[in-house]
Design a protein around this motif. Structure first.
Motif, PDB file in Angstrom:
ATOM      1  N   ASP A 433      -1.973  15.718  -3.519  1.00  0.00           N
ATOM      2  CA  ASP A 433      -3.157  15.861  -3.451  1.00  0.00           C
ATOM      3  C   ASP A 433      -3.904  15.673  -5.364  1.00  0.00           C
ATOM      4  O   ASP A 433      -4.346  14.667  -5.693  1.00  0.00           O
ATOM      5  CB  ASP A 433      -4.029  17.308  -3.165  1.00  0.00           C
ATOM      6  CG  ASP A 433      -4.300  17.020  -2.092  1.00  0.00           C
ATOM      7  OD1 ASP A 433      -4.836  16.295  -1.444  1.00  0.00           O
ATOM      8  OD2 ASP A 433      -4.445  18.420  -1.645  1.00  0.00           O
ATOM      9  N   LEU A 434      -2.615  15.297  -5.873  1.00  0.00           N
ATOM     10  CA  LEU A 434      -2.277  15.833  -7.323  1.00  0.00           C
ATOM     11  C   LEU A 434      -2.146  14.432  -7.130  1.00  0.00           C
ATOM     12  O   LEU A 434      -2.523  13.408  -8.811  1.00  0.00           O
ATOM     13  CB  LEU A 434      -1.455  16.674  -7.864  1.00  0.00           C
ATOM     14  CG  LEU A 434      -2.561  18.349  -8.051  1.00  0.00           C
ATOM     15  CD1 LEU A 434      -0.917  18.915  -8.576  1.00  0.00           C
ATOM     16  CD2 LEU A 434      -3.671  17.796  -9.287  1.00  0.00           C
ATOM     17  N   VAL A 435      -0.834  13.489  -6.604  1.00  0.00           N
ATOM     18  CA  VAL A 435      -1.050  12.705  -6.625  1.00  0.00           C
ATOM     19  C   VAL A 435      -1.868  11.683  -6.763  1.00  0.00           C
ATOM     20  O   VAL A 435      -1.954  10.262  -7.208  1.00  0.00           O
ATOM     21  CB  VAL A 435       0.766  12.633  -5.732  1.00  0.00           C
ATOM     22  CG1 VAL A 435       1.148  11.274  -6.006  1.00  0.00           C
ATOM     23  CG2 VAL A 435       2.229  12.997  -6.291  1.00  0.00           C
ATOM     24  N   ASN A 436      -2.302  11.644  -4.968  1.00  0.00           N
ATOM     25  CA  ASN A 436      -3.813  11.514  -5.444  1.00  0.00           C
ATOM     26  C   ASN A 436      -4.598  11.291  -6.147  1.00  0.00           C
ATOM     27  O   ASN A 436      -5.431  10.160  -6.006  1.00  0.00           O
ATOM     28  CB  ASN A 436      -3.890  11.622  -3.610  1.00  0.00           C
ATOM     29  CG  ASN A 436      -3.880  11.566  -2.228  1.00  0.00           C
ATOM     30  OD1 ASN A 436      -2.613  10.752  -3.000  1.00  0.00           O
ATOM     31  ND2 ASN A 436      -3.865  12.231  -1.796  1.00  0.00           N
ATOM     32  N   GLN A 437      -4.090  11.904  -7.573  1.00  0.00           N
ATOM     33  CA  GLN A 437      -5.943  11.787  -8.365  1.00  0.00           C
ATOM     34  C   GLN A 437      -4.950  11.031  -9.383  1.00  0.00           C
ATOM     35  O   GLN A 437      -5.679  10.462 -10.390  1.00  0.00           O
ATOM     36  CB  GLN A 437      -6.083  12.872  -8.597  1.00  0.00           C
ATOM     37  CG  GLN A 437      -6.553  14.284  -7.792  1.00  0.00           C
ATOM     38  CD  GLN A 437      -7.970  13.900  -7.271  1.00  0.00           C
ATOM     39  OE1 GLN A 437      -8.678  13.142  -7.735  1.00  0.00           O
ATOM     40  NE2 GLN A 437      -7.741  13.785  -6.091  1.00  0.00           N
ATOM     41  N   LEU A 438      -4.017  10.302  -9.121  1.00  0.00           N
ATOM     42  CA  LEU A 438      -3.038   9.902 -10.419  1.00  0.00           C
ATOM     43  C   LEU A 438      -3.652   8.688 -11.025  1.00  0.00           C
ATOM     44  O   LEU A 438      -3.919   7.668 -12.221  1.00  0.00           O
ATOM     45  CB  LEU A 438      -1.642  10.248 -10.996  1.00  0.00           C
ATOM     46  CG  LEU A 438      -1.193  11.059 -10.522  1.00  0.00           C
ATOM     47  CD1 LEU A 438       0.428  10.519 -10.418  1.00  0.00           C
ATOM     48  CD2 LEU A 438      -1.296  11.613 -11.885  1.00  0.00           C
ATOM     49  N   PRO A 439      -4.000   7.122 -10.018  1.00  0.00           N
ATOM     50  CA  PRO A 439      -4.639   6.470 -10.327  1.00  0.00           C
ATOM     51  C   PRO A 439      -6.324   6.365 -11.129  1.00  0.00           C
ATOM     52  O   PRO A 439      -7.130   5.643 -10.882  1.00  0.00           O
ATOM     53  CB  PRO A 439      -4.255   5.666  -9.185  1.00  0.00           C
ATOM     54  CG  PRO A 439      -3.881   6.458  -7.830  1.00  0.00           C
ATOM     55  CD  PRO A 439      -3.882   7.996  -8.458  1.00  0.00           C
ATOM     56  N   SER A 440      -6.509   7.776 -10.285  1.00  0.00           N
ATOM     57  CA  SER A 440      -8.583   7.566 -11.140  1.00  0.00           C
ATOM     58  C   SER A 440      -8.334   8.695 -12.388  1.00  0.00           C
ATOM     59  O   SER A 440      -9.628   8.622 -12.652  1.00  0.00           O
ATOM     60  CB  SER A 440      -8.767   8.465  -9.806  1.00  0.00           C
ATOM     61  OG  SER A 440      -8.406   9.892 -10.121  1.00  0.00           O
TER      62      SER A 440
END
Length: 504
Positions: A433-440
């Protein structure tokens, strides 16, 4: 403030909730149950509508429903459980009861979380700018750190903020500066000590010199001749009989006599002549690198300074040898101090190394001298007061073994999935879930995790108040006024000629 209500099955590590208002990813929440006050972080949010589900394929029907308006909108989120606020953030032994309210964490709770013994102020919470984010200095200095980001995400600013904060503790910082960004930098909390890449051959190991002389590993005969010459030169210098003669000249003269190249009747050893030619080539190629009377580079490191080794004028090959040489000498010096049993001597030799362009110095797919020493210091350094900070805009090409030894991470914006996967595989604390935030993440925003922080954190990194040179060049503005500048120069030249009486 109530953020939502727990629904479905809960576990000791995560909770799903439904909300009637939109919270933010990265916000901290508290959940009170079974006499505990548990801290959590919102890691995932979904907004949906039961009436407008993906199974409806009729555009006009969807249009009608959206015009009429529906009350079926919902917000579903996921909270990662971080620990009991009142029990040193230990994970609870029982899961949350479904139906329990989730509250937004109070400011005083968060300030207590970010209160540490030896604070390094990185910035403020992304979602609460009035809460400072402080991390603990010692885990950074002893358990290593990685600063990772795509180009332009705020990596150089983050490094500069970290350096300036560490200077408050007078820590000796050593930067392997691949592009000369820190040579003319100015730090409010300390001074810069620029170190030129000058090597004294007598402080070098045989394999380091062999690498610079470009003697292949499979050239066994050349290696034997070179080793004989290397040992001879060291012996001569140790006797004090050849202090004024260049180290490479001693080696060359030794081989010249031994090879019989000047003896018309002698049978010349071709392998020896090849080594002599490589020594001559090295004298020319590395004329600015070798310096006979230079002290050991490690002895130039000053406490309470940013010690910057300017590598902007050397190629990657030489940079690898220099990094290996300095890390090896520093580790050996610290080990020698440790063996004396005097803890103060060991502390004096402590150094925090920052390696820019870590993907070049510790590459994933090829071997190098610097990579081997980085791996070794990453494994052994904490016992001897040596810390590492690997900085890279290409995490996917950084050696996995070295990266996995970094027990702390500051990860700014990363878009490439391969970069994200590589970083996640090297860190136990980085959830999907934290990885999914990296592009934003916006410029200057980062996910901070590891031993330096009690909890994973979304941080807005402070803007560095000193001076640095890591920004992109403003090429467009320079050339936009090129014609005007050119015409102005021509006009000035004509005026000067007229003043001298050369006008038409």
């Amino acid at each position: 403030m109530v953020v939502g209500i727990c629904v479905g099955e809960t576990s000791l590590t995560e909770v799903t909730f439904i909300s009637d208002k939109m919270p933010k990813v990265g916000e901290y929440v508290t959940i009170e149950y079974d006499g505990k006050k548990v801290l959590g972080m919102i890691e995932n949010l979904i907004r949906g509508n039961d009436a407008l589900n993906v199974d409806i394929n009729d555009f006009k029907a969807i249009q009608k429903i959206s015009r009429i308006g529906v009350e079926d909108n919902y917000i579903r989120g996921k909270v990662k459980i971080l620990g009991d606020v009142n029990d040193n953030l230990k994970l609870p032994r029982t899961p949350v009861l479904p139906g329990t309210e989730i509250q937004l964490a109070d400011k005083d709770v968060l300030e207590e979380i970010f209160k540490v013994k030896n604070p390094i102020k990185l910035g403020t919470l992304v979602n609460q700018s009035d809460v400072e984010v402080n991390v603990e200095a010692n885990p950074i200095l002893s358990r290593h750190l990685a600063i990772l980001a795509m180009t332009g995400a705020g990596k150089s600013n983050t490094v500069s903020v970290l350096i300036d904060q560490l200077l408050n503790y007078n820590v000796p910082i050593f930067v392997f500066d691949m592009h000369g960004e820190y040579v003319n930098a100015e730090f409010p909390n300390g001074d810069v000590n620029v170190i030129k890449p000058k090597l004294n051959p007598k402080y070098m190991e045989f394999y380091e010199m062999k690498k610079l002389m470009n003697i292949p590993s499979n050239a066994v005969i050349q290696e034997r001749h070179f080793r004989d010459a290397f040992n001879y030169a060291n012996d001569e210098l140790s006797k004090g009989t050849s202090e004024t003669i260049n180290f490479l000249d001693i080696m060359y003269d030794y081989l010249e006599v031994k090879s019989g190249v000047n003896d018309e009747e002698a049978k010349v050893d071709k392998s020896m002549v090849d080594v002599m030619n490589k020594i001559l080539d090295a004298k020319i190629k590395y004329s600015n690198l070798f310096y006979q009377n230079a002290p050991n580079i490690v002895s130039n490191i000053q406490a309470a300074h940013v010690n910057v080794l300017d590598l902007s004028q050397v190629d990657e090959y030489v940079a690898s040898v220099l990094v290996s040489h300095i890390l090896r000498n520093s580790l050996q010096r610290s080990k020698d101090a440790a063996h004396t049993g005097n803890k103060e001597d060991l502390m004096k030799n402590s150094v925090f190394f920052i390696l820019e362009e870590a993907h070049i110095l510790a590459p994933k797919k090829r071997d190098s001298d610097s990579k081997r020493m980085i791996q070794r210091v990453a494994r052994e350094g904490r016992k001897f007061g040596l810390g590492l900070c690997l900085v890279s805009q290409s995490p996917k090409t950084v050696d996995h073994d070295a990266l996995s030894q970094m027990n702390n991470m500051i990860i700014l914006r990363l878009v490439e999935p391969e970069d994200q996967r590589h970083v996640q595989s090297a860190s136990e604390s980085l959830s999907q879930d934290l990885v999914n935030q990296l592009p934003s993440l916006n410029v200057g925003e980062a996910i901070v995790l590891g031993l330096m922080s009690k909890v994973p954190t979304l941080v807005k990194i402070d803007e560095f108040k000193g001076r640095q040179h890591g920004d992109d060049m403003d090429i467009a503005s320079y050339f936009a006024n090129f014609k005007e500048k050119e015409e102005e120069e021509i006009r000035k030249t004509e005026e000067e000629l007229n003043d001298l009486g050369y006008g038409y």
